[in-house]
Write an enzyme that holds these catalytic residues in place. Structure first.
Site, PDB file in Angstrom:
ATOM      1  N   ASN A  87       0.869  -1.173   0.000  1.00 46.95           N
ATOM      2  CA  ASN A  87       0.000   0.000   0.000  1.00 46.95           C
ATOM      3  C   ASN A  87       0.904   1.221   0.000  1.00 46.95           C
ATOM      4  O   ASN A  87       1.786   1.346   0.859  1.00 46.95           O
ATOM      5  CB  ASN A  87      -0.908   0.014   1.236  1.00 46.95           C
ATOM      6  CG  ASN A  87      -1.931  -1.104   1.196  1.00 46.95           C
ATOM      7  OD1 ASN A  87      -2.442  -1.448   0.128  1.00 46.95           O
ATOM      8  ND2 ASN A  87      -2.234  -1.685   2.342  1.00 46.95           N
ATOM      9  N   GLN A  94      -2.060   3.459   2.918  1.00 45.64           N
ATOM     10  CA  GLN A  94      -0.861   3.293   3.746  1.00 45.64           C
ATOM     11  C   GLN A  94      -1.044   4.028   5.063  1.00 45.64           C
ATOM     12  O   GLN A  94      -1.438   5.207   5.074  1.00 45.64           O
ATOM     13  CB  GLN A  94       0.384   3.825   3.014  1.00 45.64           C
ATOM     14  CG  GLN A  94       1.672   3.576   3.793  1.00 45.64           C
ATOM     15  CD  GLN A  94       2.939   3.959   3.021  1.00 45.64           C
ATOM     16  OE1 GLN A  94       2.875   4.425   1.874  1.00 45.64           O
ATOM     17  NE2 GLN A  94       4.078   3.760   3.647  1.00 45.64           N
ATOM     18  N   HIS A 100       6.579  -1.516   3.663  1.00 44.45           N
ATOM     19  CA  HIS A 100       6.308  -2.876   4.139  1.00 44.45           C
ATOM     20  C   HIS A 100       5.549  -3.637   3.069  1.00 44.45           C
ATOM     21  O   HIS A 100       4.661  -3.105   2.417  1.00 44.45           O
ATOM     22  CB  HIS A 100       5.524  -2.881   5.457  1.00 44.45           C
ATOM     23  CG  HIS A 100       4.330  -1.976   5.463  1.00 44.45           C
ATOM     24  ND1 HIS A 100       4.432  -0.611   5.637  1.00 44.45           N
ATOM     25  CD2 HIS A 100       3.007  -2.233   5.321  1.00 44.45           C
ATOM     26  CE1 HIS A 100       3.232  -0.074   5.601  1.00 44.45           C
ATOM     27  NE2 HIS A 100       2.338  -1.031   5.401  1.00 44.45           N
TER      28      HIS A 100
END
Ligand code: AMP
Ligand code: ZN
Length: 114
Positions: A87, A94, A100
């Site tokens: 994301n 996000q 990540h």
């Protein structure tokens, strides 16, 4: 980065359910799982998002994806498959500003994403 949640997890200042760690990466189970298997893998280098990566970061992220697939297999996702998700920034949802990779599996996913 001192005020980053995931940098604090890497440093052990905030607890996490660790799946894997080496010199370059840290992996842990998501605190709010969206599938029977849902873990995150992060580089120890603080990179804010995919939009902020440099060319020098490309090899780090390539190795991160490779590590993610090894971990996905170890978590039993080889046969059924998995969703590998970044994301990136607000429109994509996000919420933590340290890059990540989500790895989700163990159920069927729809497309397009909601
Ligand atoms: P994103 O929305 O892509 O930024 O994803 C951030 C993810 O981090 C979410 O799925 C959260 O559930 C997860 N998360 C937030 N805090 C923690 C934590 N302390 N331990 C594990 N996962 C977390
Ligand atoms: Zn960070």
């Amino acid at each position: 980065m001192s005020d980053c949640l995931f940098c604090k997890i890497i440093a052990g200042e905030i607890p996490s359910k660790k799946l894997y760690e080496d010199d370059e990466f840290y992996s842990f189970f998501d605190i709010n799982p969206q599938a029977p298997v849902h873990f995150l893998i992060i580089p120890k280098k603080h990179i804010t998002s995919v939009m902020d990566m440099t060319e020098a970061d490309a090899s780090i992220l390539g190795r991160m994806l490779y590590r993610a697939q090894i971990l996905a297999k170890a978590e039993g996702l080889e046969e059924g498959g998995a969703r590998f998700v970044f994301n990136c920034k607000a429109d994509a949802g996000q919420t933590v500003w340290h890059i990540h990779l989500h790895v989700l599996g163990g159920r069927q996913f729809g497309w397009p994403p909601g």
